[in-house]
Structures are given as C-alpha cells and as structure tokens.
Design an enzyme around this catalytic site. Structure first.
Site, PDB file in Angstrom:
ATOM      1  N   TYR A 186     -15.265 -21.240  93.839  1.00 41.23           N
ATOM      2  CA  TYR A 186     -14.310 -20.180  94.210  1.00 41.23           C
ATOM      3  C   TYR A 186     -14.508 -18.941  93.337  1.00 41.23           C
ATOM      4  O   TYR A 186     -14.637 -17.823  93.843  1.00 41.23           O
ATOM      5  CB  TYR A 186     -12.884 -20.722  94.075  1.00 41.23           C
ATOM      6  CG  TYR A 186     -11.820 -19.741  94.516  1.00 41.23           C
ATOM      7  CD1 TYR A 186     -11.583 -19.513  95.866  1.00 41.23           C
ATOM      8  CD2 TYR A 186     -11.042 -19.043  93.582  1.00 41.23           C
ATOM      9  CE1 TYR A 186     -10.603 -18.610  96.276  1.00 41.23           C
ATOM     10  CE2 TYR A 186     -10.068 -18.151  93.986  1.00 41.23           C
ATOM     11  CZ  TYR A 186      -9.850 -17.934  95.330  1.00 41.23           C
ATOM     12  OH  TYR A 186      -8.882 -17.039  95.740  1.00 41.23           O
ATOM     13  N   VAL A 188      -0.331 -15.978  94.059  1.00 39.33           N
ATOM     14  CA  VAL A 188       0.728 -15.719  95.043  1.00 39.33           C
ATOM     15  C   VAL A 188       1.013 -17.060  95.706  1.00 39.33           C
ATOM     16  O   VAL A 188       0.071 -17.811  96.012  1.00 39.33           O
ATOM     17  CB  VAL A 188       0.231 -14.701  96.113  1.00 39.33           C
ATOM     18  CG1 VAL A 188       1.315 -14.442  97.146  1.00 39.33           C
ATOM     19  CG2 VAL A 188      -0.211 -13.391  95.462  1.00 39.33           C
TER      20      VAL A 188
HETATM   21  N1  LIG Z   1      -2.756 -16.830  97.091  1.00 38.17           N
HETATM   22  C1  LIG Z   1      -3.334 -16.570  95.934  1.00 38.17           C
HETATM   23  O1  LIG Z   1      -2.852 -16.966  94.873  1.00 38.17           O
HETATM   24  C2  LIG Z   1      -4.597 -15.753  95.879  1.00 38.17           C
HETATM   25  C3  LIG Z   1      -5.024 -15.293  94.640  1.00 38.17           C
HETATM   26  C4  LIG Z   1      -6.187 -14.554  94.561  1.00 38.17           C
HETATM   27  C5  LIG Z   1      -6.898 -14.278  95.725  1.00 38.17           C
HETATM   28  N2  LIG Z   1      -6.455 -14.738  96.924  1.00 38.17           N
HETATM   29  C6  LIG Z   1      -7.254 -14.428  98.112  1.00 38.17           C
HETATM   30  O2  LIG Z   1      -6.463 -13.782  99.090  1.00 38.17           O
HETATM   31  C7  LIG Z   1      -6.974 -14.058 100.385  1.00 38.17           C
HETATM   32  C8  LIG Z   1      -5.857 -14.563 101.280  1.00 38.17           C
HETATM   33  O3  LIG Z   1      -5.385 -15.777 100.729  1.00 38.17           O
HETATM   34  P1  LIG Z   1      -3.971 -16.419 101.073  1.00 38.17           P
HETATM   35  O4  LIG Z   1      -3.441 -16.927  99.804  1.00 38.17           O
HETATM   36  O5  LIG Z   1      -3.157 -15.528 101.931  1.00 38.17           O
HETATM   37  O6  LIG Z   1      -4.496 -17.705 101.910  1.00 38.17           O
HETATM   38  P2  LIG Z   1      -3.946 -18.490 103.181  1.00 38.17           P
HETATM   39  O7  LIG Z   1      -4.631 -19.806 103.140  1.00 38.17           O
HETATM   40  O8  LIG Z   1      -2.465 -18.461 103.254  1.00 38.17           O
HETATM   41  O9  LIG Z   1      -4.527 -17.619 104.395  1.00 38.17           O
HETATM   42  C9  LIG Z   1      -5.904 -17.521 104.609  1.00 38.17           C
HETATM   43  C10 LIG Z   1      -6.160 -17.346 106.089  1.00 38.17           C
HETATM   44  O10 LIG Z   1      -7.577 -17.210 106.262  1.00 38.17           O
HETATM   45  C11 LIG Z   1      -7.970 -17.982 107.385  1.00 38.17           C
HETATM   46  N3  LIG Z   1      -9.387 -18.336 107.240  1.00 38.17           N
HETATM   47  C12 LIG Z   1      -9.955 -19.134 106.301  1.00 38.17           C
HETATM   48  N4  LIG Z   1     -11.263 -19.245 106.511  1.00 38.17           N
HETATM   49  C13 LIG Z   1     -11.552 -18.491 107.605  1.00 38.17           C
HETATM   50  C14 LIG Z   1     -12.743 -18.198 108.330  1.00 38.17           C
HETATM   51  N5  LIG Z   1     -13.927 -18.736 107.967  1.00 38.17           N
HETATM   52  N6  LIG Z   1     -12.677 -17.373 109.400  1.00 38.17           N
HETATM   53  C15 LIG Z   1     -11.487 -16.843 109.779  1.00 38.17           C
HETATM   54  N7  LIG Z   1     -10.317 -17.092 109.148  1.00 38.17           N
HETATM   55  C16 LIG Z   1     -10.356 -17.908 108.080  1.00 38.17           C
HETATM   56  C17 LIG Z   1      -7.054 -19.198 107.355  1.00 38.17           C
HETATM   57  O11 LIG Z   1      -7.006 -19.846 108.624  1.00 38.17           O
HETATM   58  C18 LIG Z   1      -5.733 -18.571 106.919  1.00 38.17           C
HETATM   59  O12 LIG Z   1      -4.964 -18.151 108.038  1.00 38.17           O
HETATM   60  C19 LIG Z   1      -8.113 -15.059 100.179  1.00 38.17           C
HETATM   61  O13 LIG Z   1      -9.352 -14.370 100.183  1.00 38.17           O
HETATM   62  C20 LIG Z   1      -7.830 -15.629  98.808  1.00 38.17           C
HETATM   63  O14 LIG Z   1      -8.985 -16.128  98.180  1.00 38.17           O
HETATM   64  C21 LIG Z   1      -5.312 -15.469  97.034  1.00 38.17           C
END
Ligand SMILES: NC(=O)c1ccc[n+]([C@@H]2O[C@H](COP(=O)([O-])OP(=O)(O)OC[C@H]3O[C@@H](n4cnc5c(N)ncnc54)[C@H](O)[C@@H]3O)[C@@H](O)[C@H]2O)c1
Length: 252
Positions: free
Chosen positions: A146, A179
């Site tokens: 990751y 988050v």
């Molecule tokens: N939540 C956190 O703490 C956090 C922290 C740092 C970075 N992020 C990043 O923020 C972004 C959003 O994360 P989130 O927490 O909202 O996640 P989440 O899991 O709630 O939502 C992610 C969405 O992406 C979709 N997805 C995953 N792989 C896919 C693919 N190959 N094609 C199309 N859709 C796909 C999933 O179906 C889901 O609806 C991500 O890139 C994550 O790495 C999140």
C-alpha cells in the site's frame, strides 16, 4: 456546458463525498466504480451525476468508460483518481498476488485513467488530482504494498505535472491521513486507531468532507497556478516526528 469531472471510486467514502462537493459547486460528475450495485445506489436520486461501472485497473474498460463519459458530457475538465484498495501485511507474507492486486488499482489505475483522460483535458487546460496517502509520504509497518503504491502515485503526479504543463494541464496530489471509511476500518485495529490519535497533532481522524475540500480546491480554477504538489490533509501527521506522544503524556 457544465464543467465535468470524473471521480473514480465514487460509490462510497471519500469519492462519494467528493462527488457531492463537486455537485454543490456546480460541476457535473461522472461517478466511476467497479461495484455496480453500490454505485447505482450512490448515484440514485442525485442531480448532476451519471454512473459508469468500470474497473480502473483494466485498460480496455478504462478506454470504454472514457468514451462513454465524453459521449455523455461532451467535455472533461478534471479527473480525480481516488479509487484505491488497502491491504496491510508484513513484507515476508505479502504474496506477489497481493502486491499486484494493490498495485493494479492504486498505481496502474491512476496511470490508465490519466492517460485516457489527457486528450480531453488538453482541450480545456484541465486538471488531475491523484489520491495518495500519508502512507506514501512516510513508511510504516505492514504497508509494503500500500505505502509503496502511494509513494509511486506521488511521484507519478510530479511526472504528470512535468510533462503535461505544456498543455496547461495541472496535476496535484492529496495525501489523506486516516478517515473512518470502509477501506480504513477494514485494516485499522483499535490499537492502530489509538496510535494514530497519539501521532497526529490534531489528535483525531479526518472526515471525508475535509479530504474532499482539498480535492475540489486543487481541481478548481482557484488552484490555477498550483501543479506538481502533494497536499497532506492529515491533521499534521506528516509534520511531526519522534516525541509527540511522550510530550503529550508529560502534559497530562
Ligand atoms: N480512508 C483512509 O483512511 C485513507 C487514508 C489515506 C488515503 N486514502 C485513499 O483514499 C481513497 C479513497 O479511499 P476510501 O477510504 O474512501 O475507500 P473506500 O473503500 O470507502 O472506497 C473506495 C472505492 O473505490 C472502489 N474501487 C476499488 N478498487 C477499484 C477499481 N479497481 N476500480 C474501480 N473502483 C474501485 C471501491 O469499490 C470503493 O467504492 C483511496 O485511494 C485510499 O487509498 C484513504
């Protein structure tokens, strides 16, 4: 014609909140996700959006999606590469398959969607916002796949800024701190949650709205002279080093 943005991973979490903020700001949003049912539910009853089911790690599917978005909107002003997956595990137990699964969405997906969007963004001096993570800024236990994927996204953003600036296309990155989304809660134990609280100057997790505000700002004309940057929306996590928890407990 209304300004149009593609948001990947829009069915839930940060992507869905980002979609809502763009719509509030007068944009129309092409919502992309591979989870067809969740995407349909998320898009239902929302004005100014259209749902397109697509796996961003599949080159053919990305090209079909891009054509469908342009056929719908007639233009593309911004792309938010937000779709991501998390899989935490020790280096020695991270199989090549797990490594590839993380890279396929988090890195290949950003490359593929951006490449497909460039011809359309050129027409509008558009912008790209990639979603990385604090795990791409600072290494941490269990984040071999990751964290490495997200560090690569930060460099890919700089690469895009360097190469696409001559077309007037801006490329920036948001590195969110933790988050409470489905993605994070699947890998954050109570111990991890406590450790984050200790290590973050603001002493808490962020909200989807706080991350979306950074994303919509960087995509908007308000950021017209900003490119190649990584904005950490992380409660100050990236600014601190050793000692914060110890100093905090001294003060208690
Ligand atoms: N939540 C956190 O703490 C956090 C922290 C740092 C970075 N992020 C990043 O923020 C972004 C959003 O994360 P989130 O927490 O909202 O996640 P989440 O899991 O709630 O939502 C992610 C969405 O992406 C979709 N997805 C995953 N792989 C896919 C693919 N190959 N094609 C199309 N859709 C796909 C999933 O179906 C889901 O609806 C991500 O890139 C994550 O790495 C999140």
């Amino acid at each position: 014609m209304t300004r149009t943005v593609i948001v990947t991973g829009a069915a839930r979490g940060i992507g869905l909140t980002t979609t809502a903020q763009f719509v509030d700001q007068g944009w129309q949003v092409a919502m992309i996700d591979r989870d067809e049912d969740a995407l349909a539910d998320a898009a239902e009853g929302r004005d100014g959006v259209r749902a397109f089911t697509c796996d961003v790690s599949d080159p053919d599917a990305v090209n079909v999606m891009m054509q469908a978005v342009i056929a719908w909107a007639g233009r593309l002003d911004a792309l938010v590469n937000n779709a991501g997956v998390a899989d935490f595990g020790p280096i020695e137990q991270t199989s090549f398959e797990r490594w590839r699964t993380v890279m396929a969405t988090n890195l290949d997906g950003v490359f593929l969607c951006s490449q497909a969007a460039i011809p359309h963004l050129k027409d509008r001096a558009g912008s790209i916002v990639n979603i990385a993570s604090i795990s791409g800024l600072r290494a941490s236990t269990l984040r071999v796949a990751y964290g490495t994927s997200k560090a690569a996204v930060i460099h890919l953003t700089q690469q895009q800024a360097a190469e696409l600036g001559e077309y007037g296309i801006r490329a920036n990155c948001v590195a969110p701190g933790p988050v409470r989304t489905k993605l994070a809660m699947a890998v954050h134990t109570q111990e991890i949650i406590d450790a984050y609280h200790d290590s973050i100057p603001l002493n808490r997790y962020g909200s989807e709205d706080e991350i979306a505000a950074a994303i919509t700002f960087l995509a908007s004309p308000a950021a017209s002279y900003i490119t190649g940057q990584c904005l950490a929306a992380d409660g100050g996590f990236d600014t601190t080093g050793v000692g914060l928890p110890a100093l905090r407990s001294d003060n208690k």
